[in-house]
Design an enzyme around this catalytic site. Structure first.
Site, PDB file in Angstrom:
ATOM      1  N   ASP A   1       2.168  -0.898   7.432  1.00 20.42           N
ATOM      2  CA  ASP A   1       3.311  -0.005   7.568  1.00 20.42           C
ATOM      3  C   ASP A   1       4.554  -0.993   7.562  1.00 20.42           C
ATOM      4  O   ASP A   1       4.543  -2.316   7.308  1.00 20.42           O
ATOM      5  CB  ASP A   1       3.439   0.729   8.702  1.00 20.42           C
ATOM      6  CG  ASP A   1       4.166   2.137   8.580  1.00 20.42           C
ATOM      7  OD1 ASP A   1       4.858   2.348   7.455  1.00 20.42           O
ATOM      8  OD2 ASP A   1       4.129   3.090   9.418  1.00 20.42           O
TER       9      ASP A   1
HETATM   10  C1  BGC Z   1       6.262   5.254   8.090  1.00 26.96           C
HETATM   11  C2  BGC Z   1       5.320   5.444   6.928  1.00 26.96           C
HETATM   12  C3  BGC Z   1       5.883   5.507   5.654  1.00 26.96           C
HETATM   13  C4  BGC Z   1       6.421   4.220   5.221  1.00 26.96           C
HETATM   14  C5  BGC Z   1       6.890   4.079   3.736  1.00 26.96           C
HETATM   15  C6  BGC Z   1       7.037   4.017   7.475  1.00 26.96           C
HETATM   16  O1  BGC Z   1       8.380   3.843   8.346  1.00 26.96           O
HETATM   17  O2  BGC Z   1       5.588   4.722   9.329  1.00 26.96           O
HETATM   18  O3  BGC Z   1       4.599   6.687   7.395  1.00 26.96           O
HETATM   19  O4  BGC Z   1       4.737   5.439   4.707  1.00 26.96           O
HETATM   20  O5  BGC Z   1       7.563   3.918   6.216  1.00 26.96           O
HETATM   21  O6  BGC Z   1       7.999   4.811   3.690  1.00 26.96           O
END
Ligand code: BGC
Length: 779
Positions: A309
């Site tokens: 993530d």
């Molecule tokens: C979130 C994810 C997301 C990623 C990319 C993160 O902060 O937890 O769910 O896919 O950002 O945008």
């Protein structure tokens, strides 16, 4: 009682053989044809795999170690921002071959421009992979995931994902960061809105439908994209419902509740996985070898790639798990992370770590290969520009077919929570309506969080409730609109809009309130300690109630709210979630009776936040509370609140009524590895055609570990005309009853079971059956 694991996997593996041996001549003929065609397709697949392997091996022999590490680097563009950091020089990084994938970039023009940098201006010309959070639609926005899940309509959910993929692909995207498959049982956690709710069975089915929708049957098709199961794992149980917080749970809880939806995505062929931000039992998920290697790779055989993530490798430093980013990079690669999202730590440190012997070339090669394989499977080496397509973007994005589908899924997702005296649907004779509330004339609040490219301030056109109602009501009906209230926390004591709202209500026969939470109050980093209506909304409701007119609440939010006052004093309540681009029209369809509501809650609504966590399949305890003896002292209960929820899991009303017959069982005693059928007759006894979600629950009365009071094991959404009766049948096999027994082996235990079939987790018919070992009775 003998414990015996059912050989599910082995049975699956042998089925090919059994087809050939066990059939009559004719059947054998078709079976052998089937075998030939199966082996043909295996051959084709093998050839394709060999070609791919040769291609990638050849490419990798030309790559420097820096170029390989570049493939493991995912950076955000500055077109959209979904996290706390951006890297100013990302274009320079692309030109230097330091980036394998990019996210938050879309449109054919922009993605092609960036792709040209990678393809035409780097040494090896390896195409970029474009990822994005295409969560509940790309530009045609469907209801938020929790809302879509309330449809309990797997075809509709699959179609939503299919359309999202089609639009995203035309806009240059190859990969979505969805589905989110975290089980979510804490409405304080804002990300519950992205989930499929609290139940494992429902979440598994929805996870599969979404993966299949995004990925389709053929990854090479230009309207399919890679899916990503996230956030692996146990992110949904953040302590106190506070986002990014730690999780601590038993192995049993992990295996029974939090992991199965992830496994289901693998069964559906998911190609990528995303690690989660949380630490699980002391080990951050991004550095968790047990999760990433032992379970995901070795036990489940996942062969796609794993991405982190947003900067979650770096976050192992504040977690107190790594000394610095370099240390964290080594931990992540050793645990099994292939791609670093936005942290740049693989880029910054893997070469040094390699020179110091802390990671190996084999690990870097393995990760690079997994990433290149996905690019190959998408056909990017044949044509790196094949997704971004101006013509397809023009014809596919927000086209009428997609808008119609979004409207259809939106109305299927809405849940009628209360309907006193048939206040809904609105009478055909209604001449004046007051529409009041901060969400009534808002576009952003129709699409909700994670609406990505479809957000209201982009070039899209969500239909507000005011527009939807006006369009449906036509010239003859006067719509008196007033915002009246505010959902902003700081406006709790503000009454400045009340007079206007009261005047609008006085002029009208019926009052419709569009109230709830602002869209940004749910989603990521949007946890709340209170679950009531924010701002001054309830104060306005109380003022309007004094007018003694029928009041309908259209509730817009991304989580269960504690609406016990509303339940007691308002006439009708329709849970509309954030219903998407066509939200205003879809709500109007229900209010005016053009669609009969059929949604059911995928999550329990508590009476008060103090009941959290509250979900339907809890354990009974040794001192269960009996509502027939409300004053018992030494029982498991609260002194000031009932144990029961405000609305239980699976609950949802219809404009018609459904009668359930008693349950008929084909057998009341089965052996291990056997099956039985449970059926009911369902009658539409009301005055509207309508759909009912018939739900099957089972309780295992006694186990080697305590078992939940009820577990969903099946459901069917059935359409019935007025007066029509249908028989609804469920097959229950002993596989369905397997669980992690005391020694953590997986299987069924002999004994007595209750089976329930009904309209919610709390209202159902009951019957019982037993599983016995060969010749013995269950006990
Ligand atoms: C979130 C994810 C997301 C990623 C990319 C993160 O902060 O937890 O769910 O896919 O950002 O945008």
């Amino acid at each position: 009682m003998k414990n015996k694991t059912l050989g599910v996997a082995i049975v699956g593996g042998l089925s090919l053989l059994t087809i050939g041996l066990g059939f009559t001549l004719e059947a054998n003929h078709s079976a052998s044809k089937q075998l030939v065609s199966q082996s043909d397709s295996i051959l084709v697949q093998n050839n394709e795999a060999t070609e791919m392997n040769t291609f990638i091996t050849d490419l990798m022999t030309k790559m420097t170690i820096e170029e390989k590490i570049g493939q493991m680097n995912l950076l955000t563009s500055d077109l959209d921002v979904t996290g706390p950091t951006i890297r100013a020089g990302y274009k320079d990084d692309i030109l230097k071959g330091r980036v394998g994938a990019l996210f938050n970039a879309f449109t054919p023009e922009y993605t092609n421009r960036l792709q040209r940098m990678a393809v035409e201006e780097t040494r090896l010309g390896i195409p970029l992979l474009f990822g994005y959070d295409v969560i509940h639609g790309h530009k045609t926005i469907f209801p938020i995931s929790l809302g879509e899940s309330a449809s309990w309509d797997l075809d509709a959910i699959r179609k939503g994902a299919r359309i999202a993929a089609k639009e995203a692909a035309a806009d240059g995207i190859h990969w979505t960061f969805a589905p989110m498959v975290d089980i979510a049982r804490d409405p304080r956690w804002g990300r519950i809105s992205e989930s499929a709710g609290e139940d494992v069975y429902l979440a598994k089915e929805i996870a599969k439908a979404r993966v299949k929708g995004f990925q389709g049957d053929d990854l090479k098709a230009t309207d399919t994209i890679l899916a990503c199961a996230k956030h692996y794992a146990a992110y949904g149980q953040a302590q106190g419902g506070r986002d990014y917080h730690s999780t601590d749970m038993s192995q049993r809880e992990l295996f029974e509740t939090y992991l199965p939806p992830f496994k289901a995505t693998i069964d559906a062929g998911v190609t990528t996985f995303m690690t989660s931000f949380n630490d699980l039992n002391g080990v951050p998920a991004t550095g968790n070898k047990y999760l990433l290697d032992d379970i995901l790779r070795k036990e489940w055989g996942f062969d796609g790639f794993v991405v982190t993530d947003y900067t979650s490798i770096n976050e192992m430093v504040p977690h107190g798990f790594a000394e610095d980013n370099k240390h964290a990079a080594g931990i992540a690669l050793n645990a099994g992370v292939d791609m670093d999202m936005q942290g740049s730590v693989y880029h910054d440190h893997l070469t040094d770590l390699l020179n110091e012997g802390k990671v190996t070339v084999a690990q870097i090669n393995r990760a690079t290969r997994r990433i290149l394989e996905m690019k190959y499977k998408l056909g990017l080496f044949e044509d790196p520009y094949r997704y971004s397509n101006e013509e397809r973007a023009q014809s596919d994005i927000l086209n009428q077919e997609h808008l119609d589908a979004a409207r259809d899924v939106a109305r299927k997702s809405m849940v009628l929570l209360k309907n006193n005296d048939k206040t809904l649907p609105l009478s055909a004779d209604v001449k004046s309506i007051a529409l009041i509330g901060p969400l009534a004339n808002s576009k952003a609040d129709m699409v909700g969080s994670w609406a990505g490219a479809g957000h209201a301030d982009r070039d899209t056109r969500p239909v507000s409730l005011l527009t939807g109602i006006k369009e449906r009501a036509g010239e003859q009906v006067k719509i008196h609109y007033a915002k009246g209230a505010s959902y902003a926390f700081q406006d709790a004591d503000d009454v400045s809009g009340f007079d206007e709202a009261i005047r609008a209500a006085e002029k009208s026969e019926v009052i419709i309130l569009a109230m709830g939470e602002e869209w940004s109050m749910t989603g990521e980093a949007a946890s709340r300690t209170k679950l009531d209506m924010p701002g001054n909304q309830i104060a306005l409701m109380k003022a309007l109630r004094k007018l003694n007119k029928p009041i309908i609440l259209v509730l817009l939010s991304g989580r269960p709210l504690t609406i016990d006052w509303e339940q007691e004093y308002l006439d009708s309540i329709l849970m509309a979630w954030y219903p998407g681009t066509m939200g205003g029209l879809a709500i109007a369809d229900i209010l005016f009776g053009d669609y009969n509501p059929s949604g059911k809650l995928p999550v329990t609504f508590p009476r008060t936040v103090g009941q959290v966590p509250i979900y339907y399949n809890m354990k009974n305890t040794g001192r269960p509370y009996d509502p027939r003896q409300p004053n018992s002292k030494y029982v498991s209960r609260y002194l000031n609140t009932d144990n029961s929820p405000l609305y239980p899991f699976g609950f949802g009303l219809s404009y018609t009524t459904f009668d359930y017959s008693e349950i008929t069982l084909s057998k009341t005693r089965i052996l291990e590895n056997d099956k039985l059928t449970a059926s009911i007759n369902l009658t539409n006894s009301g005055n509207y055609d309508g759909e009912e979600v018939v739900q099957l629950y089972v309780r295992d009365r006694v186990g080697s570990v305590t078992r939940p009071v009820k577990e969903l094991k099946g459901f069917q959404k059935v359409m019935l005309k007025q007066g029509e009766t249908k028989t609804v049948e469920f097959e229950i096999s002993t596989d369905d009853l397997a669980f992690y027994r005391q020694d953590m082996s997986y299987g069924v235990e002999a004994g007595f079971f209750d089976v329930y079939i009904g309209t919610s987790s709390q209202q159902n018919r009951q019957a019982e059956f037993a599983i016995s070992e060969e010749t013995q009775s269950p006990h």
